[in-house]
Design an enzyme around this catalytic site. Structure first.
Site, mmCIF file in Angstrom:
data_model
loop_
_atom_site.group_PDB
_atom_site.id
_atom_site.type_symbol
_atom_site.label_atom_id
_atom_site.label_comp_id
_atom_site.label_asym_id
_atom_site.label_seq_id
_atom_site.Cartn_x
_atom_site.Cartn_y
_atom_site.Cartn_z
ATOM 1 N N CYS A 402 0.935 -1.184 0.035
ATOM 2 C CA CYS A 402 -0.038 0.065 -0.098
ATOM 3 C C CYS A 402 0.830 1.199 -0.106
ATOM 4 O O CYS A 402 1.432 1.658 -1.011
ATOM 5 C CB CYS A 402 -0.975 0.002 0.992
ATOM 6 S SG CYS A 402 -2.454 1.199 0.960
ATOM 7 N N HIS A 536 -3.542 -5.395 -0.089
ATOM 8 C CA HIS A 536 -2.991 -5.942 1.318
ATOM 9 C C HIS A 536 -3.214 -7.313 1.369
ATOM 10 O O HIS A 536 -4.034 -8.060 1.852
ATOM 11 C CB HIS A 536 -3.857 -5.252 2.723
ATOM 12 C CG HIS A 536 -3.673 -3.952 2.617
ATOM 13 N ND1 HIS A 536 -2.964 -3.336 3.822
ATOM 14 C CD2 HIS A 536 -4.300 -2.784 2.262
ATOM 15 C CE1 HIS A 536 -2.889 -2.064 3.621
ATOM 16 N NE2 HIS A 536 -3.590 -1.642 2.719
ATOM 17 N N GLU A 538 -1.686 -9.522 3.386
ATOM 18 C CA GLU A 538 -1.758 -10.085 4.809
ATOM 19 C C GLU A 538 -2.944 -10.331 5.077
ATOM 20 O O GLU A 538 -3.036 -11.292 6.061
ATOM 21 C CB GLU A 538 -0.964 -8.744 5.817
ATOM 22 C CG GLU A 538 -1.966 -7.613 5.898
ATOM 23 C CD GLU A 538 -1.450 -6.704 5.123
ATOM 24 O OE1 GLU A 538 -1.935 -5.262 5.502
ATOM 25 O OE2 GLU A 538 -1.029 -6.750 4.190
#
Length: 572
Positions: A402, A536, A538
């Site tokens: 990001c 993202h 994650e």
């Protein structure tokens, strides 16, 4: 539908989220499908506008919901995909009830906490519990519900009243209340009084726990267990020791060893549906025990803005750990405050001491790899671009997420294209080279829920000049299209894409329109691992299935990436 409710007492932060996630993993091992709901008693509609320093990270769901970080625990442990409705807040409940009142749905009645708010909570739970959350497309057998905060908090009282009513609404055979409490050790003695008082408070609300989890540094002894049983009106076998273990992945095994699956089967009449004799946790157990025995380690420097509160990067940390497990390495995470990399601050003066500055650079230089995660605001952005520049020039593995991805692009434009004032309009609206700008469809006035949020597709559109597909695409198994979650208001300016791309920072992944840049990297022939992504990754990493970009960072940091990709290509 069966319901398992977990509340807590004495103090917050005892690990209710890990406990309920571990219960779910254990039940999955018994052959059941599970779903999970988190109740947060705050008045905020969601976690989207909360400070990461106060509340930790905002966990983004597939549907764009900005939720409490505990939903991330549920998704990671249980390999499920939840929705924004799986996070119930006081703000959401009251917003719905007030909207109904304005529409006249209550037919002129006086709208009250009881029954209207409590009914709304119960109806919400029943509705959301039926939403399929796994690949089977079927509703779950058991819904796990975590009540945030502690028993006795004023803001959570309406939820406990709703649950008191709910136990009669669905029947005792479908309702199993559990309580997480602290058993401190004072003068080498395990003290049970905090647990007794917590259960007393819970019972005063009309709720009696059937299972009590005792958080303690050491295994709960039989004496304290019997005392809790006597004073809290539960069977001694239902007092479960949740003592400290080497890693959180042992907790499902710990609960299984103490027969919690049998207790749940009995309390909820699930014996005919559960494989209680031998829960299948083989892969999970192997992972948990393997993690204890790694002899090699990998050091990753995290360049962040919120390093004072590690929960701000919880999913980042977990994703790095998942990838490290896959590479059979223990993770050494080095925290570097981004502002400490900046010798001269934005006010033109030195904002950090010489010691802080040198220490920050030494930590980054000595790390095997670097990750620069997302964030908002100008503080520390220059430090992130300096980290990107150092890693690019010194061929140190780098993953930018990001804002870390945008820092790569800004740095490249400044130092390779020679655009000295290149910047993001988030930090400099007057820049002559706005390489990152505000997304045109986003409302600048509204903060909450007003970003490009949730799962979006990314298409791998470009190969490198030698004809080889991108490293990122190879890490994703060579597929052309992936889906990842987003949370941003700014993006790479389409007007500069060709200049940056042709100069060597290749935008290999773009959205399906081809106008939004999603993945950038330098070819592996020039850099071992220099990758950034606007999304993202994650949020979709799992303990037994690490996120590909994180896996790539750890592989590159260990010197294993080339062999990994070669082996992957050979298999294909």
């Amino acid at each position: 539908m069966k319901y398992v409710i977990v509340s807590g007492g004495v103090v917050s932060g005892l690990g209710k989220g890990v406990t309920i996630s571990s219960i779910g993993r254990m039940l999955q091992g018994c052959g059941l499908r599970v779903t999970s709901i988190k109740i947060d008693p705050y008045l905020n509609v969601d976690a989207g506008t909360m400070s990461p320093f106060e509340h930790g990270e905002v966990f983004v769901l597939n549907d764009g919901g900005e939720a409490d970080l505990d939903l991330g625990n549920y998704e990671r442990f249980l390999s499920i995909n939840l929705t924004s409705d799986h996070n119930i807040t006081t703000g959401k409940i009251y917003r719905n009830v007030i909207a109904r009142e304005r529409r006249g749905d209550y037919l002129g009645k006086t709208v009250q906490v009881v029954p209207h708010i409590t009914n709304e909570i119960q109806e919400w739970i029943e509705r959301v519990a039926k939403i399929p959350v796994d690949d089977s497309g079927e509703s779950a057998d058991v819904c796990l519900i975590e009540v945030g905060g502690t028993v006795g908090d004023i803001e959570s009282s309406v939820f406990f009243e709703a649950l008191r009513q709910f136990q009669f609404r669905i029947g005792d055979e479908n309702f199993c209340l559990m309580f997480v409490s602290l058993v401190p050790i004072l003068s080498e003695e395990q003290k049970t009084k905090p647990t007794q008082h917590g259960v007393r408070d819970l019972r005063s609300l009309g709720l009696s726990p059937k299972v009590i989890f005792c958080r303690c540094p050491l295994v709960l002894e039989q004496g304290p267990k019997n005392k809790i049983s006597a004073f809290c009106h539960v069977d001694p076998k239902n007092v479960i020791s949740v003592h400290d273990v080497n890693n959180v992945y042992h907790v499902p095994l710990l609960l299984t060893q103490q027969g919690l699956h049998r207790i749940i089967a009995k309390e909820l009449n699930l014996g005919d549906k559960m494989g209680v004799e031998k829960p299948d946790l083989t892969n999970w157990s192997e992972m948990a025990h393997k993690l204890d025995g790694f002899s090699k380690s990998v050091n990753i420097a995290l360049i962040g803005k919120y390093t004072g509160f590690q929960d701000s990067y919880l999913s980042i940390i977990k994703s790095l750990k998942h990838a490290s497990i896959a590479c059979e390495r223990s993770l050494e995470l080095t925290w570097v405050e981004a502002t400490h990399l900046e010798k001269i601050g934005k006010n033109g003066e030195q904002d950090v001491s010489e010691e802080e500055y040198n220490a920050a650079w030494d930590k980054m230089k000595s790390a095997n790899g670097v990750i620069v995660p997302g964030g908002f605001g100008s503080r520390g952005f220059f430090g992130k671009t300096l980290a990107a520049e150092y890693c690019r020039k010194n061929k140190k593995p780098y993953l930018g997420i990001c804002l870390g991805f945008q820092a790569m692009v800004v740095e490249y434009a400044r130092n390779i294209l020679g655009w000295e004032d290149a910047n993001s309009t988030e930090f400099d609206e007057k820049s002559k080279h706005p390489v990152v700008f505000f997304m045109p469809e986003i409302d600048k006035e509204t903060m909450g829920g007003n970003m490009r949020l949730g799962a979006r597709n990314t298409k791998f559109t470009h190969v490198h000049e030698n004809g080889v597909i991108s490293t990122t695409q190879q890490l994703y198994g060579g597929v052309d299209l992936i889906s990842e979650r987003h949370r941003h208001r700014y993006e790479v300016n389409p007007d500069v894409v060709n200049d940056v791309h042709n100069a060597g920072l290749k935008f290999v992944g773009r959205d399906e329109s081809g106008e939004r840049m999603e993945v950038a990297e330098i070819a592996s022939t020039e850099h071992p691992f220099y990758i950034g992504c606007q999304y993202h990754p994650e949020f979709k990493s799992r303990p037994l299935a690490p996120s590909p970009p994180f896996h790539g960072l750890i592989l590159a940091s260990c010197g294993m990436l080339k062999n990994h990709i070669a082996n992957k290509c050979a298999k294909n």
